[in-house]
Design an enzyme around this catalytic site. Structure first.
Site, PDB file in Angstrom:
ATOM      1  N   HIS A  79      25.421   2.077  25.285  1.00 47.35           N
ATOM      2  CA  HIS A  79      26.898   2.078  25.373  1.00 47.35           C
ATOM      3  C   HIS A  79      27.347   1.400  26.668  1.00 47.35           C
ATOM      4  O   HIS A  79      26.536   1.152  27.559  1.00 47.35           O
ATOM      5  CB  HIS A  79      27.473   3.499  25.284  1.00 47.35           C
ATOM      6  CG  HIS A  79      27.099   4.429  26.392  1.00 47.35           C
ATOM      7  ND1 HIS A  79      25.989   5.262  26.351  1.00 47.35           N
ATOM      8  CD2 HIS A  79      27.681   4.664  27.595  1.00 47.35           C
ATOM      9  CE1 HIS A  79      25.933   5.972  27.458  1.00 47.35           C
ATOM     10  NE2 HIS A  79      26.933   5.629  28.234  1.00 47.35           N
ATOM     11  N   GLU A 130      32.276   4.355  26.135  1.00 48.65           N
ATOM     12  CA  GLU A 130      32.549   5.589  26.895  1.00 48.65           C
ATOM     13  C   GLU A 130      33.690   5.284  27.857  1.00 48.65           C
ATOM     14  O   GLU A 130      33.732   4.185  28.438  1.00 48.65           O
ATOM     15  CB  GLU A 130      31.292   6.015  27.672  1.00 48.65           C
ATOM     16  CG  GLU A 130      31.488   7.242  28.558  1.00 48.65           C
ATOM     17  CD  GLU A 130      30.247   7.607  29.345  1.00 48.65           C
ATOM     18  OE1 GLU A 130      29.260   6.847  29.350  1.00 48.65           O
ATOM     19  OE2 GLU A 130      30.257   8.670  29.983  1.00 48.65           O
TER      20      GLU A 130
HETATM   21  C1  LIG Z   1      25.351  12.349  30.920  1.00 49.81           C
HETATM   22  C2  LIG Z   1      26.530  11.774  30.312  1.00 49.81           C
HETATM   23  C3  LIG Z   1      26.380  10.290  30.354  1.00 49.81           C
HETATM   24  C4  LIG Z   1      27.520   9.710  31.170  1.00 49.81           C
HETATM   25  O1  LIG Z   1      27.611   8.480  31.249  1.00 49.81           O
HETATM   26  O2  LIG Z   1      28.264  10.519  31.772  1.00 49.81           O
HETATM   27  C5  LIG Z   1      26.326   9.687  28.985  1.00 49.81           C
HETATM   28  O3  LIG Z   1      26.703   8.564  28.758  1.00 49.81           O
HETATM   29  S1  LIG Z   1      25.650  10.680  27.762  1.00 49.81           S
HETATM   30  C6  LIG Z   1      25.304   9.533  26.421  1.00 49.81           C
HETATM   31  C7  LIG Z   1      24.871  10.278  25.214  1.00 49.81           C
HETATM   32  N1  LIG Z   1      26.010  10.818  24.473  1.00 49.81           N
HETATM   33  C8  LIG Z   1      26.561  10.131  23.464  1.00 49.81           C
HETATM   34  O4  LIG Z   1      26.129   9.052  23.108  1.00 49.81           O
HETATM   35  C9  LIG Z   1      27.741  10.800  22.796  1.00 49.81           C
HETATM   36  C10 LIG Z   1      28.404   9.868  21.801  1.00 49.81           C
HETATM   37  N2  LIG Z   1      27.470   9.442  20.775  1.00 49.81           N
HETATM   38  C11 LIG Z   1      27.509   9.946  19.512  1.00 49.81           C
HETATM   39  O5  LIG Z   1      28.311  10.802  19.179  1.00 49.81           O
HETATM   40  C12 LIG Z   1      26.481   9.400  18.525  1.00 49.81           C
HETATM   41  O6  LIG Z   1      25.449   8.755  19.216  1.00 49.81           O
HETATM   42  C13 LIG Z   1      27.114   8.371  17.523  1.00 49.81           C
HETATM   43  C14 LIG Z   1      28.202   9.044  16.678  1.00 49.81           C
HETATM   44  C15 LIG Z   1      27.662   7.179  18.258  1.00 49.81           C
HETATM   45  C16 LIG Z   1      26.015   7.893  16.610  1.00 49.81           C
HETATM   46  O7  LIG Z   1      25.485   9.011  15.940  1.00 49.81           O
HETATM   47  P1  LIG Z   1      23.990   8.899  15.331  1.00 49.81           P
HETATM   48  O8  LIG Z   1      23.049   8.478  16.406  1.00 49.81           O
HETATM   49  O9  LIG Z   1      23.711  10.166  14.616  1.00 49.81           O
HETATM   50  O10 LIG Z   1      23.943   7.698  14.352  1.00 49.81           O
HETATM   51  P2  LIG Z   1      24.722   7.513  13.002  1.00 49.81           P
HETATM   52  O11 LIG Z   1      23.736   7.201  11.974  1.00 49.81           O
HETATM   53  O12 LIG Z   1      25.714   8.602  12.754  1.00 49.81           O
HETATM   54  O13 LIG Z   1      25.555   6.170  13.376  1.00 49.81           O
HETATM   55  C17 LIG Z   1      26.684   5.789  12.631  1.00 49.81           C
HETATM   56  C18 LIG Z   1      26.759   4.286  12.762  1.00 49.81           C
HETATM   57  O14 LIG Z   1      26.923   3.931  14.157  1.00 49.81           O
HETATM   58  C19 LIG Z   1      25.842   3.098  14.566  1.00 49.81           C
HETATM   59  N3  LIG Z   1      25.473   3.484  15.910  1.00 49.81           N
HETATM   60  C20 LIG Z   1      24.867   4.616  16.308  1.00 49.81           C
HETATM   61  N4  LIG Z   1      24.703   4.624  17.656  1.00 49.81           N
HETATM   62  C21 LIG Z   1      25.197   3.444  18.094  1.00 49.81           C
HETATM   63  C22 LIG Z   1      25.310   2.821  19.359  1.00 49.81           C
HETATM   64  N5  LIG Z   1      24.854   3.434  20.464  1.00 49.81           N
HETATM   65  N6  LIG Z   1      25.862   1.602  19.452  1.00 49.81           N
HETATM   66  C23 LIG Z   1      26.320   0.966  18.343  1.00 49.81           C
HETATM   67  N7  LIG Z   1      26.248   1.474  17.077  1.00 49.81           N
HETATM   68  C24 LIG Z   1      25.692   2.701  16.983  1.00 49.81           C
HETATM   69  C25 LIG Z   1      24.710   3.331  13.596  1.00 49.81           C
HETATM   70  O15 LIG Z   1      23.909   2.180  13.528  1.00 49.81           O
HETATM   71  C26 LIG Z   1      25.474   3.589  12.323  1.00 49.81           C
HETATM   72  O16 LIG Z   1      25.890   2.338  11.800  1.00 49.81           O
HETATM   73  P3  LIG Z   1      25.580   2.002  10.264  1.00 49.81           P
HETATM   74  O17 LIG Z   1      26.102   0.603  10.085  1.00 49.81           O
HETATM   75  O18 LIG Z   1      26.326   3.062   9.464  1.00 49.81           O
HETATM   76  O19 LIG Z   1      24.070   2.113  10.132  1.00 49.81           O
HETATM   77 CO   LIG Z   2      27.290   6.910  29.968  1.00 46.95          CO
END
Ligand SMILES: CC[C@H](C(=O)O)C(=O)SCCNC(=O)CCNC(=O)[C@H](O)C(C)(C)COP(=O)(O)OP(=O)(O)OC[C@H]1O[C@@H](n2cnc3c(N)ncnc32)[C@H](O)[C@@H]1OP(=O)(O)O
Ligand SMILES: [Co+2]
Length: 134
Positions: A79, A130
């Site tokens: 991200h 983010e």
């Molecule tokens: C300590 C905190 C720190 C800070 O800076 O302060 C952080 O940054 S913590 C970082 C970790 N926390 C998070 O990432 C929270 C937000 N993320 C999420 O809620 C999930 O990762 C989510 C919803 C982005 C993805 O969920 P999941 O991994 O379960 O995958 P899905 O199959 O539901 O994904 C749906 C769709 O999105 C695409 N996807 C997933 N992750 C990414 C990404 N990082 N970048 C781009 N695209 C992403 C995935 O390929 C799916 O696409 P599709 O075409 O449907 O296959």
């Molecule tokens: Co971060």
């Protein structure tokens, strides 16, 4: 609305290994590893002159980055984090534009002790965004 690029996050299977690449191979200033359990990650910050690299490793049972690391075992850009002056105002504006705010939509404290929130990658050119309160 968005301000400076606070960090670019790279998700990896082993953050100590990744830290060595940045410290010795790339000669960057690498901080200590810290667990941020409430976000399900182990994180190392790499200080750059104009921004930071956030190296992330999944931590705990339901890490939100576990699926990403499984799909990208060699690691990958996870991200980007932009700073905003007022994260609640920014969130409300984005929601009014139809953007999806992840989680329950309320800002949570991130790795820098500041409120952060995440926006769905599908709404932002395939990039997980983010926002961090400046
Ligand atoms: C300590 C905190 C720190 C800070 O800076 O302060 C952080 O940054 S913590 C970082 C970790 N926390 C998070 O990432 C929270 C937000 N993320 C999420 O809620 C999930 O990762 C989510 C919803 C982005 C993805 O969920 P999941 O991994 O379960 O995958 P899905 O199959 O539901 O994904 C749906 C769709 O999105 C695409 N996807 C997933 N992750 C990414 C990404 N990082 N970048 C781009 N695209 C992403 C995935 O390929 C799916 O696409 P599709 O075409 O449907 O296959
Ligand atoms: Co971060």
């Amino acid at each position: 609305m968005i301000g400076r690029l606070n960090h670019v996050a790279i998700a990896v299977a082993d953050v100590e290994k990744a830290s060595k690449v940045y410290a010795s191979t790339l000669g960057a200033k690498v901080g200590p590893a810290e667990i941020v359990a409430e976000h399900g990650v182990k994180v190392v910050f790499v200080e750059l002159p104009n921004t930071k690299i956030e190296l992330l490793e999944p931590y705990g049972e339901n890490s939100p980055i576990a699926a990403f690391v499984e799909k990208n075992p060699a690691g990958g850009i996870h991200h980007v984090c932009y700073e905003v002056d007022d994260i609640v105002k920014a969130r409300d504006h984005l929601k009014s534009e139809g953007a999806r705010v992840l989680g329950d939509g309320s800002p949570r404290i991130g790795a820098h002790g500041k409120p952060v929130l995440f926006l769905h990658p599908k709404d932002f050119c395939g990039t997980l965004v983010e926002l961090e309160q400046a």
